[in-house]
Design an enzyme around this catalytic site. Sequence first.
Site, PDB file in Angstrom:
ATOM      1  N   THR A   4      -3.866  15.719  31.462  1.00 21.32           N
ATOM      2  CA  THR A   4      -6.015  15.209  31.761  1.00 21.32           C
ATOM      3  C   THR A   4      -5.771  14.349  32.704  1.00 21.32           C
ATOM      4  O   THR A   4      -5.319  13.549  32.284  1.00 21.32           O
ATOM      5  CB  THR A   4      -6.740  15.753  30.485  1.00 21.32           C
ATOM      6  OG1 THR A   4      -8.039  15.887  31.147  1.00 21.32           O
ATOM      7  CG2 THR A   4      -5.935  14.713  29.337  1.00 21.32           C
ATOM      8  N   TYR A  62      -9.390  13.442  21.964  1.00 19.72           N
ATOM      9  CA  TYR A  62      -8.437  14.403  22.182  1.00 19.72           C
ATOM     10  C   TYR A  62      -8.099  13.728  23.430  1.00 19.72           C
ATOM     11  O   TYR A  62      -6.807  14.053  23.451  1.00 19.72           O
ATOM     12  CB  TYR A  62      -9.663  15.750  22.845  1.00 19.72           C
ATOM     13  CG  TYR A  62      -9.296  16.038  24.397  1.00 19.72           C
ATOM     14  CD1 TYR A  62      -7.893  17.305  23.579  1.00 19.72           C
ATOM     15  CD2 TYR A  62      -9.526  15.801  25.254  1.00 19.72           C
ATOM     16  CE1 TYR A  62      -7.427  17.850  25.202  1.00 19.72           C
ATOM     17  CE2 TYR A  62      -8.609  16.489  26.156  1.00 19.72           C
ATOM     18  CZ  TYR A  62      -7.949  17.111  26.328  1.00 19.72           C
ATOM     19  OH  TYR A  62      -7.114  18.454  27.437  1.00 19.72           O
ATOM     20  N   HIS A  63      -8.244  13.231  24.414  1.00 18.08           N
ATOM     21  CA  HIS A  63      -7.701  13.051  25.549  1.00 18.08           C
ATOM     22  C   HIS A  63      -6.724  11.627  24.550  1.00 18.08           C
ATOM     23  O   HIS A  63      -5.624  11.307  26.008  1.00 18.08           O
ATOM     24  CB  HIS A  63      -8.599  11.842  26.081  1.00 18.08           C
ATOM     25  CG  HIS A  63      -9.702  13.180  26.952  1.00 18.08           C
ATOM     26  ND1 HIS A  63     -10.932  13.286  26.976  1.00 18.08           N
ATOM     27  CD2 HIS A  63      -9.250  13.629  28.427  1.00 18.08           C
ATOM     28  CE1 HIS A  63     -11.250  14.111  27.991  1.00 18.08           C
ATOM     29  NE2 HIS A  63     -10.374  13.997  28.982  1.00 18.08           N
TER      30      HIS A  63
HETATM   31  P1  NAD Z   1      -7.701  27.294  25.405  1.00 23.10           P
HETATM   32  O1  NAD Z   1      -8.233  27.135  23.562  1.00 23.10           O
HETATM   33  O2  NAD Z   1      -8.176  28.626  25.705  1.00 23.10           O
HETATM   34  O3  NAD Z   1      -6.126  27.267  25.112  1.00 23.10           O
HETATM   35  C1  NAD Z   1      -5.271  26.809  24.295  1.00 23.10           C
HETATM   36  C2  NAD Z   1      -4.695  27.982  23.444  1.00 23.10           C
HETATM   37  O4  NAD Z   1      -3.540  27.345  22.631  1.00 23.10           O
HETATM   38  C3  NAD Z   1      -5.641  28.905  22.341  1.00 23.10           C
HETATM   39  O5  NAD Z   1      -5.301  30.261  22.309  1.00 23.10           O
HETATM   40  C4  NAD Z   1      -5.456  27.737  20.789  1.00 23.10           C
HETATM   41  O6  NAD Z   1      -5.968  29.276  20.407  1.00 23.10           O
HETATM   42  C5  NAD Z   1      -3.325  28.583  21.219  1.00 23.10           C
HETATM   43  N1  NAD Z   1      -3.404  27.247  20.733  1.00 23.10           N
HETATM   44  C6  NAD Z   1      -3.570  25.853  20.250  1.00 23.10           C
HETATM   45  N2  NAD Z   1      -3.341  25.798  19.162  1.00 23.10           N
HETATM   46  C7  NAD Z   1      -2.093  26.281  18.761  1.00 23.10           C
HETATM   47  C8  NAD Z   1      -1.112  26.312  17.378  1.00 23.10           C
HETATM   48  N3  NAD Z   1      -0.652  24.618  16.785  1.00 23.10           N
HETATM   49  N4  NAD Z   1      -0.315  26.844  17.461  1.00 23.10           N
HETATM   50  C9  NAD Z   1      -0.385  27.987  18.436  1.00 23.10           C
HETATM   51  N5  NAD Z   1      -1.427  28.390  19.451  1.00 23.10           N
HETATM   52  C10 NAD Z   1      -2.306  27.669  19.264  1.00 23.10           C
HETATM   53  O7  NAD Z   1      -7.908  25.760  26.458  1.00 23.10           O
HETATM   54  P2  NAD Z   1      -7.666  26.123  28.021  1.00 23.10           P
HETATM   55  O8  NAD Z   1      -8.661  25.703  28.356  1.00 23.10           O
HETATM   56  O9  NAD Z   1      -6.587  27.082  28.081  1.00 23.10           O
HETATM   57  O10 NAD Z   1      -6.535  24.514  27.862  1.00 23.10           O
HETATM   58  C11 NAD Z   1      -5.415  25.020  27.957  1.00 23.10           C
HETATM   59  C12 NAD Z   1      -4.238  23.601  27.837  1.00 23.10           C
HETATM   60  O11 NAD Z   1      -4.529  23.490  29.429  1.00 23.10           O
HETATM   61  C13 NAD Z   1      -5.066  22.722  27.143  1.00 23.10           C
HETATM   62  O12 NAD Z   1      -3.730  21.846  26.597  1.00 23.10           O
HETATM   63  C14 NAD Z   1      -5.545  21.476  27.566  1.00 23.10           C
HETATM   64  O13 NAD Z   1      -6.231  20.249  26.819  1.00 23.10           O
HETATM   65  C15 NAD Z   1      -5.485  21.813  29.200  1.00 23.10           C
HETATM   66  N6  NAD Z   1      -6.599  21.427  30.332  1.00 23.10           N
HETATM   67  C16 NAD Z   1      -7.934  22.368  30.400  1.00 23.10           C
HETATM   68  C17 NAD Z   1      -8.466  21.722  31.361  1.00 23.10           C
HETATM   69  C18 NAD Z   1      -9.637  23.001  30.941  1.00 23.10           C
HETATM   70  O14 NAD Z   1     -10.700  22.300  31.658  1.00 23.10           O
HETATM   71  N7  NAD Z   1      -9.790  24.426  30.283  1.00 23.10           N
HETATM   72  C19 NAD Z   1      -8.571  21.076  31.691  1.00 23.10           C
HETATM   73  C20 NAD Z   1      -7.702  20.198  32.082  1.00 23.10           C
HETATM   74  C21 NAD Z   1      -6.770  20.138  30.744  1.00 23.10           C
HETATM   75  N1  USQ Z   2     -21.153  16.666  30.698  1.00 16.89           N
HETATM   76  C1  USQ Z   2     -22.451  16.767  31.178  1.00 16.89           C
HETATM   77  N2  USQ Z   2     -23.560  17.950  30.418  1.00 16.89           N
HETATM   78  C2  USQ Z   2     -22.589  18.980  30.033  1.00 16.89           C
HETATM   79  C3  USQ Z   2     -21.601  18.475  29.698  1.00 16.89           C
HETATM   80  C4  USQ Z   2     -20.846  17.802  30.059  1.00 16.89           C
HETATM   81  O1  USQ Z   2     -23.027  16.224  31.543  1.00 16.89           O
HETATM   82  O2  USQ Z   2     -23.166  19.725  29.367  1.00 16.89           O
HETATM   83  C5  USQ Z   2     -20.723  15.527  31.529  1.00 16.89           C
HETATM   84  C6  USQ Z   2     -19.686  14.555  30.515  1.00 16.89           C
HETATM   85  O3  USQ Z   2     -20.234  13.845  29.574  1.00 16.89           O
HETATM   86  C7  USQ Z   2     -18.727  14.270  31.101  1.00 16.89           C
HETATM   87  C8  USQ Z   2     -18.090  15.502  32.381  1.00 16.89           C
HETATM   88  O4  USQ Z   2     -19.524  16.220  32.276  1.00 16.89           O
HETATM   89  O5  USQ Z   2     -18.719  12.615  32.183  1.00 16.89           O
HETATM   90  C9  USQ Z   2     -16.965  16.396  31.916  1.00 16.89           C
HETATM   91  O6  USQ Z   2     -17.176  16.824  30.827  1.00 16.89           O
HETATM   92  P1  USQ Z   2     -16.877  18.586  30.341  1.00 16.89           P
HETATM   93  O7  USQ Z   2     -16.952  18.256  29.101  1.00 16.89           O
HETATM   94  O8  USQ Z   2     -16.434  19.275  31.123  1.00 16.89           O
HETATM   95  O9  USQ Z   2     -15.295  17.484  30.246  1.00 16.89           O
HETATM   96  P2  USQ Z   2     -14.249  17.053  29.260  1.00 16.89           P
HETATM   97  O10 USQ Z   2     -14.338  16.596  27.744  1.00 16.89           O
HETATM   98  O11 USQ Z   2     -13.245  15.856  30.046  1.00 16.89           O
HETATM   99  O12 USQ Z   2     -13.466  17.699  29.113  1.00 16.89           O
HETATM  100  C10 USQ Z   2     -12.666  19.101  29.967  1.00 16.89           C
HETATM  101  C11 USQ Z   2     -11.973  20.164  28.828  1.00 16.89           C
HETATM  102  C12 USQ Z   2     -10.799  19.343  28.632  1.00 16.89           C
HETATM  103  C13 USQ Z   2      -9.943  19.319  30.216  1.00 16.89           C
HETATM  104  C14 USQ Z   2     -10.391  18.007  30.872  1.00 16.89           C
HETATM  105  C15 USQ Z   2     -10.111  17.304  31.261  1.00 16.89           C
HETATM  106  O13 USQ Z   2     -12.326  20.199  28.313  1.00 16.89           O
HETATM  107  O14 USQ Z   2      -9.559  20.604  28.475  1.00 16.89           O
HETATM  108  O15 USQ Z   2      -8.882  17.790  29.265  1.00 16.89           O
HETATM  109  O16 USQ Z   2     -11.886  18.308  31.116  1.00 16.89           O
HETATM  110  S1  USQ Z   2     -10.576  15.664  32.862  1.00 16.89           S
HETATM  111  O17 USQ Z   2     -12.109  15.328  32.440  1.00 16.89           O
HETATM  112  O18 USQ Z   2     -10.284  15.462  34.031  1.00 16.89           O
HETATM  113  O19 USQ Z   2      -9.822  14.785  31.536  1.00 16.89           O
END
Ligand code: NAD
Ligand code: USQ
Length: 397
Positions: free
Chosen positions: A144, A181-182
Amino acid sequence: MRILVLGGDGYLGWPTAMRFSDRGHDVTVVDNFARRRWHLEQSTDSLTPISSLEDRIEVWESVSGRRIDARVGCIEDGEFLDAVVADCLPEVVIHYGEQPSAPYSMRSRQTAVETQQTNVIGTLNLLFSMKSHVPDAHLIKLGTMGEYGTPNIDIEEGFIEIEHKGRKDTLPFPKLPGSLYHCSKVHDSTNVHFATRIWGLRATDLNQGVVYGIETDETVRDDRLMTRFDYDETFGTVLNRFCVQAVVGHPLTVYGAGGQTRAFLNIKDTLRCVELAALNPADRGEFRVFNQFTEQFSVSELATLVQKSAAEVGHKVEIESYPNPRVELEHHYYNASNQKLLDLGLEPHPLGDELVKSVLHVIDRYRDRVIERALTPRTKWNPGELEGGALSVAQQT
Ligand code: NAD
Ligand code: USQ
C-alpha cells in the site's frame, strides 16, 4: 499460466480471478470469507448484493466457459496453504488475502492483533510455501502507498539513493505507516524483501493507492458476478463512501481539514496493473516495487468533485467537516512517482465527472440497501484524546 489468487472472494480478488481466467490462464482462488464474517460481526454489508463464491464460480463458467478452482481455508494456517501451493504449483501467486482496513486495525487490541496476525503470518507462510514448492514462481504482493506515509520529500518506488557522510547506497525508502494495518504492510514488505535476498525468490510489491469504482469488464457480464462494494466507516474507502453518501443525501464526511492527499486508482486500473506485473515478472532474487496508482487528490478535492457530479444528476449534496477520528497530517506535501507501471504500458482511466456519475448510477440501483448508521465515523485512532483533531494539529507543528 497457473495463477493462485489469495483473497479471491474480495473486492479486488474476485474481479482479478475472472480477468486472468478470461485471458486463458488456469486460476485457483483461496479465501476464508473473513471479509464476509467481519461485516456480519458489525451488522453491515456490501452495497452490492454478492453471490456466494460457489455461485459466482458457476455463473462465471456459464458465461465464459472457463472454470475457476476454489480452495476454502485460512492463509495463516501454514499446513493448509502449503498443501494448496504444493497441489496447484502456481507460476504466479497474487496475494490479496489480508485484513485491509486501517480503522478495523485501530478499533481494539484484539482487532490490531488479528490484523497483524492475518497479514504478517499469512505472508510469512506463503513465503515458506513458495520456497519449498515453487521457488521460481513470481509473487505479486499487494502492499500500500500508506506504507510511506506523507513525508516532506518526493516518494520513490520502493528504494531511494542516499548519500550519507560521503558514502552512497540505494536503500529501501523510509516508511511512516499511519495505522496498525499499514504497519502490517511494512512488516510484510520487509519479509518479502528478505525472502528475495536470502532465498532468491522473485517478488513484486505493489504499493497500491486507494481504489475506487464498482465495475470491471468481467463483473458487468452478469449481475451475479458483481464484486463487493463497501461504504461503511470501517471497510469503505473515501471516494466509494462519498459516492454512496451523495446518493442517499448524507453530508460528505470529510475528516478534519480535508487537505489529506492520497494516491488513487480505478478498480479497472488495479486489474491492468496486476496483469502487467504478471506478464513482466521480477527476476530471481529481485524485490521489485511499483507504486500502483494513477492520480493524487486531497480529500476536499474528491468531495468537491462528487458534489459537482452528483448535482449534475439531480442530487443536492452537502460537504461537512467531521472531527478527524484519525491521527494524520491534514496539510502536507505529497508527490509520489508511479513511472514503472506507466513504462510497462499502463493507460490510466482518469477520474472525472463521467466516471463519478457512472458510479452514482450503479449505487442508485442499490440505494435501498444502504445502512445509514454505518456511514458515521466512529473508530478513533486515539480515543482518549481531545475531540476536534487536537492531536493531529499538534502533530503538524
Ligand atoms: P477484501 O477484504 O475485499 O479482500 C481480501 C480477501 O481476503 C477477502 O475476501 C477476505 O475474506 C480474504 N482473506 C482475508 N484474510 C484471509 C486469510 N487469512 N485467509 C484467506 N483469505 C483471507 O480487500 P480488497 O479491498 O480487495 O484488498 C485486497 C488487498 O489489496 C489487500 O491486501 C489490501 O490491503 C490491498 N489494498 C487494497 C486497497 C483498496 O483500496 N481496496 C488499496 C491498496 C491496497
Ligand atoms: N477519509 C475522509 N472521510 C471518510 C473516509 C476517509 O476524510 O469518510 C480520509 C481519511 O482520513 C484518509 C483518507 O480519506 O486521510 C483515505 O482514507 P481511506 O479510508 O479511503 O483509505 P485508507 O484508510 O488509507 O485505506 C485504504 C484501503 C487500504 C489501502 C489504502 C491505500 O482500505 O486497504 O491500503 O487505502 S493508501 O491510502 O494509499 O495506503
